[in-house]
Design an enzyme around this catalytic site. Structure first.
Site, short mmCIF file in Angstrom:
data_model
loop_
_atom_site.label_atom_id
_atom_site.label_comp_id
_atom_site.label_asym_id
_atom_site.label_seq_id
_atom_site.Cartn_x
_atom_site.Cartn_y
_atom_site.Cartn_z
N GLU A 46 4.00 1.68 -0.89
CA GLU A 46 4.73 1.80 -2.15
C GLU A 46 3.80 2.27 -3.27
O GLU A 46 4.20 3.09 -4.11
CB GLU A 46 5.35 0.46 -2.51
CG GLU A 46 6.48 0.03 -1.58
CD GLU A 46 6.87 -1.43 -1.77
OE1 GLU A 46 7.96 -1.81 -1.31
OE2 GLU A 46 6.05 -2.20 -2.34
N ARG B 252 0.82 -1.21 0.00
CA ARG B 252 0.00 0.00 0.00
C ARG B 252 0.86 1.27 0.00
O ARG B 252 0.63 2.17 -0.81
CB ARG B 252 -0.94 0.00 1.22
CG ARG B 252 -1.91 1.20 1.22
CD ARG B 252 -2.76 1.28 2.48
NE ARG B 252 -3.70 2.38 2.36
CZ ARG B 252 -4.95 2.26 1.95
NH1 ARG B 252 -5.44 1.08 1.62
NH2 ARG B 252 -5.75 3.32 1.87
N ASP C 159 8.07 -10.97 -0.95
CA ASP C 159 8.81 -11.92 -1.80
C ASP C 159 8.02 -13.21 -1.97
O ASP C 159 7.97 -13.79 -3.06
CB ASP C 159 10.17 -12.23 -1.18
CG ASP C 159 11.05 -11.00 -1.01
OD1 ASP C 159 10.85 -10.03 -1.76
OD2 ASP C 159 11.94 -11.03 -0.14
#
Length: 335
Positions: free
Chosen positions: A209, A207, A284
C-alpha cells in the site's frame, strides 16, 4: 521496558476511541474437502460449521474492545439480515453504535471465506458501495461531531477499505474535526485512494500500500529494513505528500518501520510472530493497539512495539481474530 509497557496496558480501559470507516461482516464456512467436483475441477467443501465476526472497520472496533478500551463506531450497514447480525455483534461486544447509519436497500458488505481444514479455498464478497450517498456522509459527520464535542473521544481511527464511505473531501472533513477537537487522528489507507489528506497523527499502510500511495514502483524487501533504500524513499515521499506526523509501514515477516515527521532516523521493529497462519485483520490489530497505546501515554516507538507484539499473536490463528488483553500482557511479560 516491559514494565512500562505493562503499565500502558493498564490505561487502556480509560481510552475512548471513535472508529470511522467501512463496516463489514466476516463470515467463515469451515469444512472438509475430500473429493473434486464432477462439474468443474474444484474441490467440494462439505461445510461443518459457520461463524461470523465483525470485519473491516468493525474489526478495529472489536480489537479495541478486546483490549478493554471503549469504542464508538461510525459507518453504514444496510437494513438486511447481515446488517442486523453485524450490529448485534458490535453491541454484544460493548460498542456504542449510535454513530452507525442504516441504509435502506442494498447489501451490507460481507466477505465469506470457505475453508477446507485450515486452507482458504475461495472468498465470496457482497457489497454495494454506491449506496453510500453524500447525504449519508453528511449525517455521519454530524454524528461524529456530536461525539467529539461531548469530550468523550480521545482518538479518531479512519479505516478505508474503498467500500464507499470515504471520498477525499469526507476524509479531510473528518480529519479537520479531529484537529478541531484536539484528538489523535489515525488512518489505515487504501492504495486506490491517494487522497493526501493533511493533519493526520498517524498513517499505517502495509508495504504494498505504501509504494502504491507514494506512486513508486513496488520493490520487495531485502530482509533488512534499515538498509532498504526503496523503503526509505517511499517513507520520505509519503511524509511529504500527506504531511503526517507519524508513518508506520508494516512489513510482514520483516516487522515494521516507523518514520517520524522530523525525518530523524527511522525505527525498525522486528516481527514477533512465531508462526503465520493467516494475516487477515492483522493491520486492524496494529491500528487498534497502536492508537490505544498512544492514547494511554506511550511514545510512538513504544506504542509501535506493543502493536507489533499484538500483530505477532493474531497472525498465528486462522481467520480474523481480535487480540485479547491477557494474551498481549503475557507476551509483553515474556520479553
Amino acid at each position: 521496558m516491559s514494565v512500562f509497557l505493562l503499565d500502558i496496558l493498564k490505561n487502556f480501559p480509560k481510552c475512548r476511541i471513535a472508529v470511522l470507516g467501512d463496516l463489514m461482516l466476516d463470515r467463515y464456512c469451515w469444512g472438509e474437502a475430500t473429493r473434486i467436483s464432477q462439474e468443474a475441477p474444484v474441490p467440494v467443501v462439505l461445510v461443518k460449521r459457520q461463524s461470523e465476526v465483525p470485519g473491516g472497520a468493525a474489526n478495529v472496533a472489536r480489537n479495541v474492545l478486546s483490549l478493554k478500551g471503549k469504542v464508538s463506531v461510525f459507518g453504514c450497514v444496510a437494513d438486511d439480515a447481515d446488517g442486523k447480525s453485524l450490529m448485534a455483534l458490535l453491541q454484544d461486544g460493548g460498542a456504542d453504535v449510535s454513530g452507525v447509519v442504516t441504509v435502506p436497500g442494498g447489501n451490507t458488505t460481507v466477505k465469506t471465506r470457505i475453508l477446507a481444514g485450515n486452507q482458504q479455498v475461495v472468498r465470496v464478497d457482497h457489497e454495494t458501495p454506491s449506496q453510500i450517498t453524500a447525504e449519508i456522509r453528511e449525517e455521519l459527520l454530524k454524528r461524529l461531531e456530536v461525539a467529539l464535542k461531548s469530550g468523550k473521544i480521545d482518538a479518531l481511527v479512519m479505516e478505508d477499505y474503498a467500500k464507499g464511505v470515504f471520498t477525499k473531501e469526507f476524509m479531510a472533513q473528518a480529519a479537520e474535526l479531529a484537529r478541531q477537537y484536539g484528538v489523535l487522528s489515525t488512518l489505515d489507507p487504501h492504495p486506490s485512494h491517494a487522497f493526501d489528506v493533511k493533519d493526520l497523527t498517524l498513517m499505517t499502510p502495509n508495504r504494498m500500500e505504501a509504494f502504491a500511495l507514494a506512486g513508486i514502483r513496488y520493490e520487495s524487501g531485502i530482509g533488512d529494513p534499515a538498509k532498504d533504500e526503496p523503503l526509505r524513499r517511499v517513507g520520505e515521499a509519503l511524509l511529504q505528500k500527506w504531511d503526517v506526523e507519524l508513518l508506520l509501514i508494516t512489513l510482514g515477516a520483516e516487522g515494521m518501520a516507523l518514520f517520524p515527521k522530523d525525518r530523524s532516523e527511522l525505527l525498525v521493529i522486528p516481527t514477533q510472530a512465531r508462526q503465520v497462519f493467516d494475516v487477515s485483520g492483522a493491520g486492524d490489530t496494529v491500528m487498534a493497539t497502536m492508537t490505544l497505546a498512544m492514547c494511554a501515554g506511550a511514545s510512538p516507538s513504544k506504542a509501535a512495539t506493543v502493536a507489533n507484539h499484538a500483530a505477532g499473536i493474531v497472525v498465528g490463528y486462522v481467520g480474523t481474530r481480535a487480540i485479547e488483553a491477557d494474551e498481549l500482557k503475557d507476551a509483553l511479560k515474556a520479553k
